[in-house]
Design a protein around this motif. Structure first.
Motif, short mmCIF file in Angstrom:
data_model
loop_
_atom_site.label_atom_id
_atom_site.label_comp_id
_atom_site.label_asym_id
_atom_site.label_seq_id
_atom_site.Cartn_x
_atom_site.Cartn_y
_atom_site.Cartn_z
N GLU A 18 0.83 -1.21 0.00
CA GLU A 18 0.00 0.00 0.00
C GLU A 18 0.87 1.26 0.00
OE1 GLU A 18 -0.42 -2.60 1.80
OE2 GLU A 18 -2.49 -3.28 1.53
N PHE A 22 1.18 4.19 -2.74
CA PHE A 22 1.01 5.56 -2.25
C PHE A 22 2.11 6.46 -2.81
CE2 PHE A 22 1.16 8.85 1.06
CZ PHE A 22 -0.17 9.05 1.36
N HIS A 25 1.94 8.27 -6.13
CA HIS A 25 1.11 9.48 -6.26
C HIS A 25 1.59 10.64 -5.41
CE1 HIS A 25 -2.30 7.81 -8.58
NE2 HIS A 25 -1.80 6.68 -8.10
N TRP A 345 -5.41 9.17 1.28
CA TRP A 345 -5.81 8.94 -0.12
C TRP A 345 -7.24 9.42 -0.37
CZ3 TRP A 345 -2.61 6.63 -3.86
CH2 TRP A 345 -3.23 6.41 -5.09
N VAL A 349 -6.85 12.37 -2.84
CA VAL A 349 -7.00 11.86 -4.22
C VAL A 349 -8.48 11.75 -4.61
CG1 VAL A 349 -6.44 9.98 -5.80
CG2 VAL A 349 -4.84 10.58 -3.98
#
Ligand code: NDP
Length: 359
Positions: A18, A22, A25, A345, A349
């Motif tokens: 994960e 991550f 981005h 996130w 995002v």
């Protein structure tokens, strides 16, 4: 394209799948806290365009928490702080809200692990396995190990094992119920009073029920889905508890909840275990009662003056101490990291609210 920046305060396993995703981005800046001044300086320079802060377990504890003027210096770009712990008392909710910064905690994903830790403290308090185990190692002899602990005269003031023997003890077969002047007892049929039957409290309840203990709990609202006995009054719970376990949060409503007068209601020989927060109990007075032999055992994972531990608790035979690691397993460490990353996130995002929003 420049990636949005996230400040990591504290560690995570950087090989986590994960985290690797991550990193595709986000620009991840890992920072070790030093001083308040340095951090403030960095908020105006290197960190002046961060969009999120990932707060690992200790968070900003070493700087006295994310409070006061520290919040005034946070950059305007910051939108979210996601922390790995349940407890969020070191973050000033009102000030963060006023700055429009969202705060997310992580629920007790490690509640089962905390339950295990409490179980260990409780078993120690009844059966004294550690002192028997030490003597099994040092003597290499079953009967001799038990004979060494077949003594009387436990010293409550110092918390030291008794060394007195009388003729009867000298001659008696060392069965193992004597443990240096204390008597090993069975938790079976005894009452465990739990303050806070939340995720952690329920994990504790099912473990002690498996020991054959009766479970009584108190909290502000009865848990109608639970079959355990609800006792709305803390005073009544204290009177009934052979073991009192604190597993509620630490906040203004629980500060000094188990105050002197409540401690005085505990039956003689009661054992007290705290995994909630140190300041929920008058720890200092509980130690006095231990020294007077009124409380039989104190088992702590959390402390009033954390990270320091009251020196009076150290090296006593009627105290079990774990250094705030009740939920510290690799599984939980990773699970909380994933949870906090997912919250960042969501906000940055996906532009949606994450899970477990505090403010
Ligand atoms: P939950 O939110 O699931 O449960 C908290 C429980 O405490 C609820 O049942 C709540 O019931 C009760 N409670 C809250 N306020 C009071 C009050 N004033 N008096 C009595 N009971 C109260 O939390 P968790 O079980 O997940 O965690 C509990 C706490 O344990 C955390 O807040 C944290 O401080 C501590 N913790 C310690 C860890 C460790 O390593 N030692 C690890 C993780 C957590 P109600 O609202 O009805 O009162």
């Amino acid at each position: 394209m420049t990636k949005p920046k996230v400040l990591f305060v504290g560690d995570l396993d950087e090989t986590l799948e994960e985290y690797l995703r991550f990193k595709e981005h986000f620009e991840c800046i890992h920072y070790k806290l030093t001083t308040r001044e340095e951090l403030i300086d960095k908020f105006h320079s290197e960190f002046n365009d961060i969009v999120a802060i990932y707060g690992a377990w200790l968070g900003f504890h070493l700087l006295g928490g994310m409070k006061g003027e520290l919040i005034d210096h946070l950059p305007d770009t910051l939108r979210v702080i996601a922390i790995c712990s349940v407890g969020h008392e070191q973050y000033d909710h009102e000030k963060l809200a006023a700055r429009g910064i969202q705060l997310y905690n992580t629920p007790s994903l490690g509640a089962e692990d905390v339950g295990d830790t409490v179980l260990w403290h409780i078993l120690e308090s009844f059966r004294f396995f550690k002192r028997f185990e030490t003597r099994a190692h040092s003597t290499g002899h079953v009967i001799e190990a038990r004979r060494q602990l077949q003594t009387k005269g436990y010293d409550h003031l110092q918390g030291k094992l008794g060394v007195e023997t009388d003729q009867w003890l000298k001659n008696a077969f060392p069965f193992g119920e004597y443990a240096g002047g204390q008597l090993a007892r069975s938790p079976f049929n005894k009452t465990c009073g739990i303050i806070g039957l939340g995720r952690i409290g329920q994990c504790i309840a099912k473990r002690v029920q498996a020991l054959g203990m009766r479970v009584v709990y108190t909290q502000r609202n009865e848990n109608k889905d639970s079959s355990y006995t609800y006792e709305p009054e803390l005073e009544e719970l204290c009177k009934q508890s052979d073991v009192l376990v604190i597993s509620c949060p630490g906040n203004d409503s629980t500060r000094n909840l188990v105050s002197r007068d409540k401690i005085d209601l505990l039956p003689p020989g009661c054992k007290v275990i705290n995994v909630g927060r140190g300041f929920v109990i008058d720890e200092s007075y509980a130690i006095e009662r231990l020294q007077q032999g009124k409380i039989a055992w104190i088992g702590l994972d959390v402390y009033t003056h954390e990270p320091a531990i009251d020196p009076r608790l150290l090296n006593r035979c009627d105290v079990s101490l774990t250094p705030h690691m009740a939920s510290s397993t690799k599984e939980n460490f990773d699970a909380t990291a994933r949870y906090a990353l997912a919250n960042i996130w969501s906000v940055v995002v996906d532009a949606v609210e994450g899970r477990s929003k505090v403010v």
